[in-house]
Scaffold this motif. Structure first.
Motif, PDB file in Angstrom:
ATOM      1  N   CYS A  80      73.412  14.144  88.631  1.00  0.00           N
ATOM      2  CA  CYS A  80      72.465  13.046  88.491  1.00  0.00           C
ATOM      3  C   CYS A  80      72.036  12.666  89.896  1.00  0.00           C
ATOM      4  CB  CYS A  80      73.101  11.848  87.806  1.00  0.00           C
ATOM      5  SG  CYS A  80      72.000  10.411  87.786  1.00  0.00           S
TER       6      CYS A  80
ATOM      7  N   CYS B  21      66.039   7.574  85.673  1.00  0.00           N
ATOM      8  CA  CYS B  21      64.852   8.339  85.275  1.00  0.00           C
ATOM      9  C   CYS B  21      65.034   9.008  83.919  1.00  0.00           C
ATOM     10  CB  CYS B  21      64.494   9.382  86.321  1.00  0.00           C
ATOM     11  SG  CYS B  21      65.500  10.873  86.267  1.00  0.00           S
TER      12      CYS B  21
ATOM     13  N   CYS C  83      68.628  13.535  83.594  1.00  0.00           N
ATOM     14  CA  CYS C  83      69.960  14.121  83.422  1.00  0.00           C
ATOM     15  C   CYS C  83      70.649  13.604  82.174  1.00  0.00           C
ATOM     16  CB  CYS C  83      70.845  13.795  84.629  1.00  0.00           C
ATOM     17  SG  CYS C  83      71.334  12.047  84.670  1.00  0.00           S
TER      18      CYS C  83
HETATM   19  S1  FES Z   1      69.050   9.289  85.736  1.00  0.00           S
HETATM   20 FE1  FES Z   1      67.681  10.437  86.960  1.00  0.00          FE
HETATM   21  S2  FES Z   1      68.842  12.211  87.336  1.00  0.00           S
HETATM   22 FE2  FES Z   1      70.255  10.963  86.310  1.00  0.00          FE
END
Ligand code: FES
Ligand code: FES
Lengths: 786, 156
Positions: B135, B100, B103
Motif C-alpha cells: 500500500c 485511494c 490496494c
Molecule cells: S490505499 Fe492507496 S495504495 Fe493502499
C-alpha cells in the motif's frame, strides 16, 4: 460545531465503493470498439535512431496501426511543454528542449518512447510491439549529475552546453559571505538526496476516443488535474479546440505528484484514436512504469552553516546539482528552485542565506515533483547540518534548534529567501513531540537495547514547508506559466441538498468527505445531503487540480467563497419571505432568522423558494447556484516536529524503526481521522526514502537497476511501526478556513529524523540515504577502525 | 480453447479461456469483475489477491484453467447479499484503512484469510502476514488497526 461538520472524524463517503470492488479506475473502463496500444521503448540510455522498421509489426495478427516519431513530426504535434521557466544567474532563460511523445532522432533514456502499436487486443499490441525493429547507434551516456557536468561529457541535448538547463541562484551572496567571515564555527556537509520512484499502486492508464460525427474527443486518464491536461492537449500537444475535448480522471489509485504531468501516452492514445477512428486504450505495466513515470528528488548538495559561539545560525550556503533527467517534465524546473531553496530558512532566524542550484540533463527518466517536491530536499539538508553542528559544537540537538527558532511573536516573519511565514509555533510542536516520544527517557531505552546487543538511536527534525502555492501573480513573476487559483461551484437543489463541483482531484485525499463536511458546517445541512463531483472537465469548471497540498487551502477556500454567495442570496430571499430587512436576517445552524425573534425560514424552504419563485424578491434571479474562484494571498506554512527511534543490528547493519512520533501544525483540522492517515502515509514514504528506496542506474550503461519491486524496495507493513501522531494548531491567517495542508508534511519531516536517528545509533557524522544494511554495516566498520 | 467451470462468488460460471489466460484476466476482462486490481507484473504487490478454495492467491500468478472446478471469491463476493459489509470490510471503513482504494481489495482479501485462520492475531503477525500486499497511501498503520479489530471479533 455540527456533529458532522468541521472537526468531526467522519467516516468516508468514498469507502463503500472501494471496499466492495465498485471503484471505477481507468483500467476498469472499456469502450465499444476499443483497440489497445503498446509502446516500443528504448533499451538504450543514449542512442541515435538509424532506422525504424515497422513492416513485420504491421503484418502481425490484429494490428491496426503502427505510429512512429516520423508520423508525429509529419503531423507537427506531440511536443510536451515545460510549465515553468527559470532564468539563470546571468539572466538567460533555461534551455528548454521539447519532449516529443515519440522520438525520431535519438533516444535519451531507457524507456524513451519510439513507436506505438495499436491492435485489436492488448496481447496482440504487446506482441507486435516486439516486432518493431529499431536500429540504434549507441552513444556514451551521461547518467549521474556528476558525470553530466564533467568536461567532455556526452551531451543529452546539443543546445544544452555542459548539460546545463539553468544555473540559478537565490539570496544575498555578499551578506552571506559576510556572515561566514565573522562566524565562530563553520560546519560543512556533502549529501545526496536519493532519487525515488513514486510508484502509486495504480499504474498509469489512458483511453482516447474520437467521435467523427461530432468531432468530440474524450480522454480518460489517471490524472491529478484533468483540466490542465486538457489545456495542454488543446494549446500545445494536439492542437484541438478545447471545447471539443473532455478529459475525465475517474477514481485514481494514488498519485503523489507522479500523475500531475502531461505524459506522452495521454497524447498518443488520443492522437491514435483520432487517426484510426476507434477508441484506443493503454495501461502501463509496472515494469514500464519504472521507466516512464517521472521520478523524484535526485540532488547532490554541498551545504555550509555559519554559527556564532553560542550556536546561533549566522548564515547558510547551499550548492546543489539537480537532476532533471533527459527532458523537462512540466513542473521540474520549479522543484529545486522556488519549491526548494525558498525553504532554507526552515524554522530558524538565519539572517543570511545564499543558494546556487544548477539543473542538469542526464540520460535518465525525467525527474519532477514527488510528494513534497523540493521541500523534503530542503528539510533534509537543513536538519542534517543542524544535527552535525550540534554534535560538533557540543550543544544539545534540541537546544540548538530552540535557540534558533523564529518565535511566535515574530510572525509574520520575512525570511531572507523570499517567503513570508504567516503563523506558527515551532516550540509548541517540539514540546509536544518530545513529550509524546518520551525523549527524556531515551537513554534508558538505549541502555536496555545495548543489553540485547542492539544499537538504539533517536533523531529529531523540526521543519517548515510551504503549501497552497501561491498568488497567481507571484507564480507568474517566478516563471510559472499557469495561474494557481482554484474553482468551486455549489449547486443547491430545490429540496435543499447540494452538489459541489470542484476543480481539485481526489486520488486518496478524501475530498468527497472533507468537502462535504465543510459544506455541511457552513450551510447547516446534513453531511449526507452533500455530493462532491470532481475529475471531469465536462462537469467542473476549469481549475488547477491537486498537488502541493493545495486542495483544502486553495480549493476549500473557493468553496467557502461560493457558500458565502449562496448564503448572501439566501438571505435576500429569506428577508423577503420574512418581510424583514436583509440586514436584520442572520444565518445560523441552517436557518435564516430575523435577529432577536424566533421568526425564521429553514435553508430548505429558502432553496425551494429560489426554484419556485412565486413569492420572490423583485429583480432577483431565480435559482440557487454560485461559483467562486480563489486565488491564494500567500503560501501556507505547515510545520512540525518528527522524532524517530531506531534499532540497528551491528552484525547485519539492519535498521528497524521502533518508534515514530509526528506532531504537525497543519492549521485548522476538518477531519482528524483523515489528517492522521495522510501523516501516516507521508511518514512511511519518508521512511522508505531514508532506509529502503533508491532508483539506481548503472552509471555506464544507464540501465535502471532498480526496475521492479524486486530491485526497488517499497516499504511493506513490517518495515514500519505504528505511529504516534498529533497536531498543534496555529491557524493560517490569510485563508478563510485557517487551514495549511497536510498531504506532504509526513514525507518532508521524516527523512532527516530517521537519518539523524541512525547517525545517533551508530555514532557517525553522516550517512547517505537510503541507510541500507550494507551502508550501515560499512559505516560501523569504518567507525570502529577509526 | 479449454472450457472451465468454477464457482465464482457463490455462482456457477463456465467460460472458454485460452490456456495462457491468467485468472485475473478472466475476472477483470471477461467477467467484468474489475474490483480485483493489477498493480505489478512481478507478482509482488498483492493488489490482485482473491480467494481460491478459501485461501488467498495472487490471481496474476494463477492460470484461469487452474481455477477449473474450484471455488473463487473476489472482493465483489465478500459482502452479504443485502450489502452488509464483512467484518474486515467494515473494520477497514471504521479505522480508515484505505485512501485511494487501489490496494484495498487485495488487502481485504488477504486480511480476511488471516482473520479466519488466526483470530486474535497481534500486530507483529498481522504486519508479517501482509508482507505480500503493498500500500503506498496508508503507511499500513490503519490497515493494521482495522485487521486487529476484525481479528478480535474472530470473524473474517
Ligand atoms: S490505499 Fe492507496 S495504495 Fe493502499
Ligand atoms: S498484480 Fe501485483 S501481485 Fe498480482
Amino acid at each position: 460545531m455540527a456533529q458532522d461538520g468541521i472537526g468531526a472524524a467522519m467516516k468516508r463517503k468514498e469507502d463503500l465503493r472501494f471496499l466492495t470492488g465498485k471503484g471505477t479506475y481507468v483500467d476498469d473502463i472499456n469502450r465499444p470498439g476499443q483497440a489497445w496500444a503498446a509502446f516500443v521503448r528504448s533499451p538504450h540510455a543514449h542512442a541515435r535512431i538509424v532506422a525504424v522498421r515497422t513492416e513485420a509489426a504491421r503484418k502481425a495478427p490484429g494490428v491496426v496501426a503502427v505510429l512512429t516519431g516520423a508520423d508525429l513530426a509529419a503531423d507537427k504535434v506531440g511536443i510536451l511543454p515545460a510549465g515553468w521557466l527559470i532564468h539563470s544567474k546571468d539572466g538567460s532563460p533555461m534551455v528548454e528542449p521539447g519532449h516529443p511523445a515519440l522520438v525520431a532522432d535519438k533516444v535519451r533514456h531507457v524507456g524513451d518512447q519510439v513507436a506505438v502499436v495499436v491492435a485489436e487486443t492488448r496481447d496482440q499490441a504487446r506482441e507486435a510491439a516486439g516486432l518493431v525493429e529499431v536500429e540504434y547507434q549507441e552513444l556514451a551516456a551521461a547518467v549521474t549529475v556528476t558525470q553530466a557536468v564533467a568536461p567532455g561529457a556526452p551531451l543529452v541535448h546539443d543546445q544544452a552546453k555542459a548539460n546545463t538547463c539553468y544555473d540559478w541562484h537565490l539570496g544575498d551572496k555578499a551578506a552571506t559571505d559576510a556572515a561566514f567571515a565573522k562566524a565562530a564555527k563553520v560546519v560543512t556537509l556533502d549529501l545526496v538526496n536519493n532519487r525515488l520512484i513514486p510508484n502509486a499502486m495504480e499504474p498509469r492508464a489512458a483511453i482516447g476516443e474520437f467521435d467523427r460525427a461530432t468531432g468530440d474527443l474524450t480522454l480518460w486518464t489517471t490524472s491529478q488535474n484533468p483540466h490542465l491536461i486538457r489545456l495542454l492537449l488543446a494549446a500545445f500537444t494536439l492542437g484541438v479546440p478545447e471545447h471539443k475535448l473532455r478529459v475525465v480522471a475517474p477514481d485514481v489509485g494514488g498519485g503523489f505528484g507522479s500523475k500531475i504531468f502531461h505524459y506522452a501516452e495521454d497524447f498518443t492514445v488520443l492522437w491514435a484514436a483520432r487517426k484510426i477512428g476507434r477508441p484506443v486504450k493503454w495501461t502501463n505495466t509496472r515494469s514500464e512504469a519504472f521507466q516512464s513515470d517521472a521520478h523524484g528528488r535526485d540532488h547532490v548538495t554541498h551545504v555550509e552553516l555559519a554559527l556564532d559561539k553560542d550556536g546561533k545560525f549566522l548564515g547558510l550556503r547551499e550548492r546543489t546539482l539537480a537532476n532533471m533527467g533527459a527532458y523537462l517534465s512540466q513542473f521540474a524546473p520549479s522543484v529545486p528552485t522556488y519549491l526548494h531553496s525558498t525553504l532554507l530558512a526552515g524554522c530558524y532566524t538565519t539572517p543570511a542565506i545564499y543558494a546556487e542550484v544548477r539543473a542538469v540533463f542526464t540520460n535518465t527518466v525525467p525527474v519532477d515533483a514527488y510528494r513534497g517536491a523540493g521541500r523534503p530536499e530542503a528539510s533534509y539538508l537543513l536538519e542534517r547540518i543542524v544535527d552535525v553542528a550540534a554534535r560538533e559544537m557540543g550543544i544539545d540537538r534540541v537546544e540548538i534548534r530552540r535557540r534558533n527558532f523564529i518565535q511566535p511573536s515574530q510572525f509574520p516573519y520575512q525570511t531572507p529567501v523570499a517567503l513570508q511565514y504567516d503563523s506558527g509555533d515551532y516550540g509548541a510542536t517540539l514540546d509536544e513531540a518530545l513529550k509524546r516520544s518520551d525523549w527524556a527517557g531515551f537513554e534508558k531505552r538505549r541502555a536496555e537495547a545495548r543489553g540485547r546487543g542492539k544499537l538504539r538511536g533517536i533523531g529529531i527534525s523540526t521543519y517548515v514547508e510551504a503549501c497552497g502555492i501561491a498568488p497567481s501573480a507571484v507564480v507568474g513573476a517566478l516563471g510559472g506559466r499557469v495561474g494557481l487559483w482554484e474553482s468551486a461551484h455549489v449547486r443547491v437543489h430545490p429540496t435543499g441538498t447540494v452538489t459541489l463541483f470542484t476543480g481539485t482531484h481526489s486520488h486518496g485525499q478524501s475530498h468527497e468527505t472533507t468537502f462535504a463536511q465543510l459544506i455541511a458546517e457552513k450551510l447547516g445541512i446534513p453531511f449526507d445531503n452533500v455530493e462532491v463531483v470532481h475529475g471531469d472537465t465536462a462537469k467542473s469548471a476549469f481549475a488547477m487540480g491537486t498537488y502541493g497540498s493545495r486542495s483544502l487551502a486553495v480549493g476549500g477556500s473557493a468553496i467557502v467563497q461560493a457558500v458565502d454567495k449562496i448564503v448572501a442570496k439566501g438571505r435576500k430571499i429569506a428577508a423577503h419571505l420574512l418581510e424583514a430587512g436583509e440586514g436584520d436576517v442572520e444565518f445560523r445552524d441552517g436557518k435564516f432568522t430575523v435577529k432577536g425573534t424566533d421568526r425564521s425560514k429553514s435553508f430548505g424552504e429558502v432553496a425551494l423558494t429560489a426554484y419556485i419563485p412565486h413569492n420572490y424578491p423583485a429583480g432577483l434571479e431565480p435559482g440557487l447556484e454560485e461559483g467562486a474562484v480563489y486565488d491564494p494571498k500567500n503560501f501556507t506554512f505547515p510545520a512540525g516536529c518528527h522524532v524517530c527511534e531506531v534499532e540497528v543490528d551491528p552484525d547485519t547493519g539492519t535498521v528497524q524503526v521502533v518508534g515514530f512520533t509526528a506532531v504537525d501544525d497543519v492549521g485548522i483540522v476538518i477531519n482528524p481521522m483523515i489528517v492522521e492517515g495522510q501523516v501516516h502515509g507521508g511518514v512511511t514514504q519518508g521512511i522508505g526514502q531514508a532506509l529502503l528506496e533508491e532508483a539506481l542506474y548503472d552509471d555506464t550503461s544507464g540501465q535502471l537497476l532498480s526496475g521492479s519491486f524486486l530491485g526497488y524496495n517499497m516499504p511493506r507493513a513490517a518495515d514500519v511501526p505504528s505511529f504516534r501522531v498529533g497536531t498543534k494548531v496555529t491557524a493560517c491567517t490569510h485563508n478563510p478556513l485557517g487551514v495549511k495542508g497536510v498531504g506532504e508534511v509526513g514525507a518532508i519531516g521524516s527523512p532527516p529524523a530517521v537519518i539523524n536517528a541512525v547517525c545517533d545509533a551508530i555514532g557517525v557524522r553522516h550517512l547517505d540515504m537510503p541507510a541500507t544494511p550494507e551502508r550501515v554495516w560499512r559505516a560501523l566498520r569504518t567507525a570502529r577502525k577509526a | 480453447m479449454p472450457a472451465i467451470s468454477l464457482k465464482l462468488n457463490g455462482r456457477s460460471v463456465t467460460a472458454e479461456v485460452e490456456a495462457r489466460t491468467l485468472l485475473v484476466e478472466l475476472l477483470r476482462e471477461r467477467l467484468g469483475l474489475t474490483g480485483t486490481h493489477v498493480g505489478c507484473d512481478t507478482s509482488q504487490c498483492g493488489a490482485c489477491t482473491v480467494h481460491v478454495d478459501g485461501r488467498s492467491v495472487k490471481s496474476c500468478t494463477m492460470l484461469a484453467v487452474e481455477a477449473d472446478g474450484r471455488e473463487v471469491t473476489t472482493i465483489e463476493g465478500l459482502a452479504a447479499a443485502d450489502g452488509t459489509l464483512s467484518p474486515v470490510q467494515a473494520a477497514f471503513r471504521e479505522h480508515h484503512g484505505l485512501q485511494c482504494g487501489f490496494c484495498t481489495p487485495g488487502m481485504v482479501m488477504s486480511a480476511t484469510e488471516l482473520v479466519r485462520r488466526n483470530p486474535g492475531a497481534g500486530e507483529r503477525e498481522i504486519r508479517e502476514w501482509l508482507e505480500g500486499n503493498l500500500c503506498r497511501c496508508t503507511g499500513y498503520h490503519n490497515i493494521v488497526k482495522a485487521v486487529q479489530a476484525a481479528a478480535q471479533t474472530g470473524r473474517g
